[in-house]
Structure formats: C-alpha cells, structure tokens
Design an enzyme around this catalytic site. Structure first.
Site, PDB file in Angstrom:
ATOM      1  N   LYS A 243       0.809  -1.222   0.000  1.00  0.00           N
ATOM      2  CA  LYS A 243       0.000   0.000   0.000  1.00  0.00           C
ATOM      3  C   LYS A 243       0.843   1.274   0.000  1.00  0.00           C
ATOM      4  CE  LYS A 243      -4.445  -1.495   1.760  1.00  0.00           C
ATOM      5  NZ  LYS A 243      -4.224  -2.905   2.159  1.00  0.00           N
TER       6      LYS A 243
ATOM      7  N   GLU B  34      -9.862   7.581   3.661  1.00  0.00           N
ATOM      8  CA  GLU B  34     -10.743   6.814   4.514  1.00  0.00           C
ATOM      9  C   GLU B  34     -10.120   5.440   4.683  1.00  0.00           C
ATOM     10  OE1 GLU B  34     -11.249   6.665   1.251  1.00  0.00           O
ATOM     11  OE2 GLU B  34     -11.273   4.477   1.216  1.00  0.00           O
TER      12      GLU B  34
ATOM     13  N   SER C  32       1.828  -9.727  -0.940  1.00  0.00           N
ATOM     14  CA  SER C  32       1.446  -8.317  -0.780  1.00  0.00           C
ATOM     15  C   SER C  32       1.799  -7.721   0.578  1.00  0.00           C
ATOM     16  CB  SER C  32      -0.055  -8.164  -1.031  1.00  0.00           C
ATOM     17  OG  SER C  32      -0.803  -9.027  -0.191  1.00  0.00           O
TER      18      SER C  32
HETATM   19  C1  LIG Z   1      -4.985  -3.960   1.606  1.00  0.00           C
HETATM   20  C2  LIG Z   1      -4.278  -5.215   1.346  1.00  0.00           C
HETATM   21  C3  LIG Z   1      -4.658  -6.096   0.306  1.00  0.00           C
HETATM   22  C4  LIG Z   1      -5.852  -5.877  -0.569  1.00  0.00           C
HETATM   23  O1  LIG Z   1      -5.859  -4.704  -1.320  1.00  0.00           O
HETATM   24  P1  LIG Z   1      -5.636  -4.703  -2.887  1.00  0.00           P
HETATM   25  O2  LIG Z   1      -5.974  -3.318  -3.281  1.00  0.00           O
HETATM   26  O3  LIG Z   1      -6.543  -5.725  -3.499  1.00  0.00           O
HETATM   27  O4  LIG Z   1      -4.215  -5.040  -3.128  1.00  0.00           O
HETATM   28  C5  LIG Z   1      -3.905  -7.229   0.093  1.00  0.00           C
HETATM   29  N1  LIG Z   1      -2.853  -7.537   0.881  1.00  0.00           N
HETATM   30  C6  LIG Z   1      -2.464  -6.723   1.886  1.00  0.00           C
HETATM   31  C7  LIG Z   1      -1.294  -7.123   2.710  1.00  0.00           C
HETATM   32  C8  LIG Z   1      -3.159  -5.546   2.160  1.00  0.00           C
HETATM   33  O5  LIG Z   1      -2.767  -4.765   3.170  1.00  0.00           O
END
Ligand SMILES: *Cc1c(COP(=O)(O)O)cnc(C)c1O
Length: 386
Positions: free
Chosen positions: A86, A108, A367
């Site tokens: 993010k 938000e 992610s």
């Molecule tokens: C917020 C988040 C997601 C999901 O958000 P996307 O916009 O679909 O990427 C996935 N993995 C993590 C670790 C997150 O913090």
C-alpha cells in the site's frame, strides 16, 4: 482504455457534477505528472530511500520442492517499509498532492492499513493528514488508530449510517467537495471513479516492473503464471501490469470465497464506478466477511472486471480456511509469515504448482507481512478472551 477511464464496459466516473470537476483536474494533473521525468525520478528516489525498494524476488525452494511441480517465486512486498504494497501508492499520490499544491491530505480506511500507509507518507512529507474511519471500525482497530495518531494524523470518527467503511467514504468525499482547493483525497486501492484506478495501477506497477526484470535475470525467461490476491485489486493490478502484453503469462487473481466479486458478481455501479460486484436483494453492495480484512470489499477494480470479462485474467476463490493453512505452511517452510490476504494467493499457487511442470515458474505477489495478523490467528486457534 479511453480517456474517461473505461475498461470495456467498466470503470468510468458516476459522481455528482461538483465532484466530477474536481476529479477532472486531478486526471489532467496526473497525465502531466506521469510524463514528467522529474516527477518519476522523485517517485523512484522515495521508493528506494524510504520504502526500501527494490525488494527481492525470493525463490521459495522448500515450498516448491514440497509441492512438486513448478518453481514458486515470491515478490517480497512484505519487506517494504510499513509491511505491504500500500505504501507504493501512498507515496505516489502524496507526490501528486504536493505537485498540485495541496495543504491537506484526506483518506478513509476500514481495517486501518490504508490509513496507516497514508499517515506514514504524510508524516514523511510534512503534510496535514485527516483519516475518516467508521465508528465501529475504530473500535475494532484501536491499535491502528493509535498508530495513525502516533504518525501525527487526525482520525475522525464517522457516526453516520452504520459507522463503517462506506460511511467513511461518504464523509471523505463530502470533505473533498467542500475543501477541494487545498485538499487531496488519497484513495487506497484500484477502485473508485476515474482517474483513481489508472493512477493506483500506475504507482503499483513498480511491482511487475521489478519482478519482470528479476525473473529474466534469474531464470532467463518469463513466468508461466503471476498470482495475486484481490481486495480492491491494487496489488494484483500492479503485479500483472508489465505482463499484460505477454499473452503466454497467465494472470491469476485470488478472491476470498467469502467475498467473490469477480466470480459471482454482476455489473453495477458502486462508489462512483462500474464493476462486477455483489449485491443484496435491494441492489445495495452486499456486506461480506473475509478473515483477511484487506480483502473484505463487495466490489473490485474496473480493470479486473474487464480482464475477467475478456478472459485475459483468471479469477478463482480460496476459503479463509485454505488461506489459514497456507499462512502456516509458508511460515514453517520458508520462515516467512505472510499477511492473511497474501496467504490466499499462496494457497492457490500451491495448487497451481502441482499441475505444472518443473520448468514452469510461478510468481506469487506476497502483498504484505503477517505480523498484523498473528494475534487474530492466535485467537482463532485458542479462542478469544472475550
Ligand atoms: C490492503 C491489502 C490487500 C488488498 O488490497 P488490494 O488493493 O486488493 O491489493 C492485500 N494484501 C495486503 C497485505 C493488504 O494490506
């Protein structure tokens, strides 16, 4: 994609006229910024110095050998400062806010992760930060509220409606329309009206820009598949972006079975854009529940909706239980505790690997890291104190 941010029938901008004007200014400024070498250079510099990019593409040897089949590589977004992808987008949008002369940044947040990434980037650039959060979400995510406050942000409790994410979105949009002359709205995923989906994709594309170079260096060829989890779709679209034209590379998005917008959704307009989405009998966005808070969204980015419709993207579901098992397997075999969101992608990758040959390669976009989820998993295993 056209200038209006359409992806086939999806995307666009379905907002009141006063908001439309504000978004048009933003879209124009973004078009200029992305072609400005100084802007791109500053983005790359902050990613290197503050976020810690580039992050590695790690060969998961034990996991691959245990599964049999394809080699699994992990793109390590979990190693970024603040522990997830993010921050890439938060930095990009803050730079745009600065360029546009904004004095305040608003955002938000539901689970709090996007709020923390935004507050972090604002602290770094010395910009005032206001985070809108539903009253109920604030209670459930008290620690993230405290994190944002430590970072100097003001967290505003939204009592209207149900006191949840949707109400926080409405409050933030209201603030933007009122204060657009000095305020920038920092959106956290590849969703919302134009230009947000394109903008978020642009900033998250650094993921596949790196992974493509890295895999060619390590293996001398492209992967057979790239796999990522999808909440709103930002880490997945960033992980797919640079492979879009490589038709032989399978692009696989993994949704939680408890919020399957792409697999079971219908085309509809929510939150100012058109996408595949889950609706209740009255036609409102359906409340969902995933063990991974970041995947808990009834809609999905417009470009994923389009990739699904054209067949370029494959979308599958994984249950919370399967994700939980993958969470443990990756921890034990590789010494990497993944975010529960990312564990959905890992779970599916383990299945796909078995069906492929040894010379095949899978890249899983990891992610985020799982530190934030350890307590939740503990309580799921041992029962909560409450
Ligand atoms: C917020 C988040 C997601 C999901 O958000 P996307 O916009 O679909 O990427 C996935 N993995 C993590 C670790 C997150 O913090």
């Amino acid at each position: 994609m056209t200038d209006k941010g359409l992806f086939g029938q999806f995307g666009g901008s379905y907002v009141p006229e006063d908001l439309e004007k504000v978004l048009q200014v933003l879209a124009d400024e973004f078009e200029k910024a992305k072609q400005d070498p100084t802007f791109i250079q500053e983005f790359k510099e902050v990613l290197a110095e503050f976020v810690g990019r580039e992050n590695p593409l790690t060969y998961a040897r034990n996991l691959s050998e245990n599964q049999g089949g394809a080699k699994i590589y992990l793109k390590r977004e979990d190693l970024n400062h603040t522990g997830a992808h993010k921050i890439n987008n938060a930095i990009g949008q803050i730079l745009l806010a600065k360029r546009m002369g904004a004095k305040r940044v608003i955002a938000e947040t539901g689970a709090g992760q996007h709020g923390v990434a935004t507050a972090t980037a604002c602290a770094m650039f010395g910009i005032e930060c206001i985070i809108y959060m539903g009253k109920h979400d604030m209670k459930r995510q008290a620690l993230n509220v405290f994190r944002m406050e430590l970072l100097g942000a003001k967290v505003v409790s939204v009592d209207a409606g149900q006191g949840r994410l949707k109400d926080a979105v409405d409050a933030a949009l209201g603030d933007l329309v009122e204060n657009y002359q000095n305020t920038f709205y920092l959106l956290g995923s590849a969703v919302g009206p134009h230009p947000f989906p394109s903008m978020v994709k642009f900033f998250q594309s650094v993921i596949s820009e790196e992974s493509k170079r890295q895999i060619v260096e390590k293996e001398g060829k492209l992967p057979t598949a790239v796999i990522a989890c999808t909440g709103g779709g930002s880490n997945a679209i960033g992980a797919f972006a640079h492979y879009m034209e490589d038709e032989a590379v399978r692009l696989i998005g993994v949704e939680p079975a408890e919020a399957p917008s792409l697999t079971e959704g219908v085309p509809a307009v929510i939150h100012g854009f058109k996408c595949l989405t889950l609706l209740d009998e009255e036609g409102n966005p359906k409340p969902t529940y995933s063990i991974a808070a970041g995947l808990d969204y009834p809609g999905i980015g417009p470009e994923h909706s389009h990739l699904k419709e054209t067949g370029r993207g494959e979308y599958v579901t994984v249950t919370g239980q399967q994700a939980l098992e993958a969470f443990k397997v990756l921890s034990e075999t590789e010494g990497i505790i993944p975010a529960l969101e990312s564990a959905h992608a890992v779970a599916h990758a383990m299945n796909v690997a078995k069906e492929l040959k040894q010379e095949d390669i899978i890249i899983v976009n990891l992610s985020g890291r799982g530190d934030k989820d350890v307590q939740q998993v503990f309580e799921m295993e041992h029962g909560s104190k409450e």
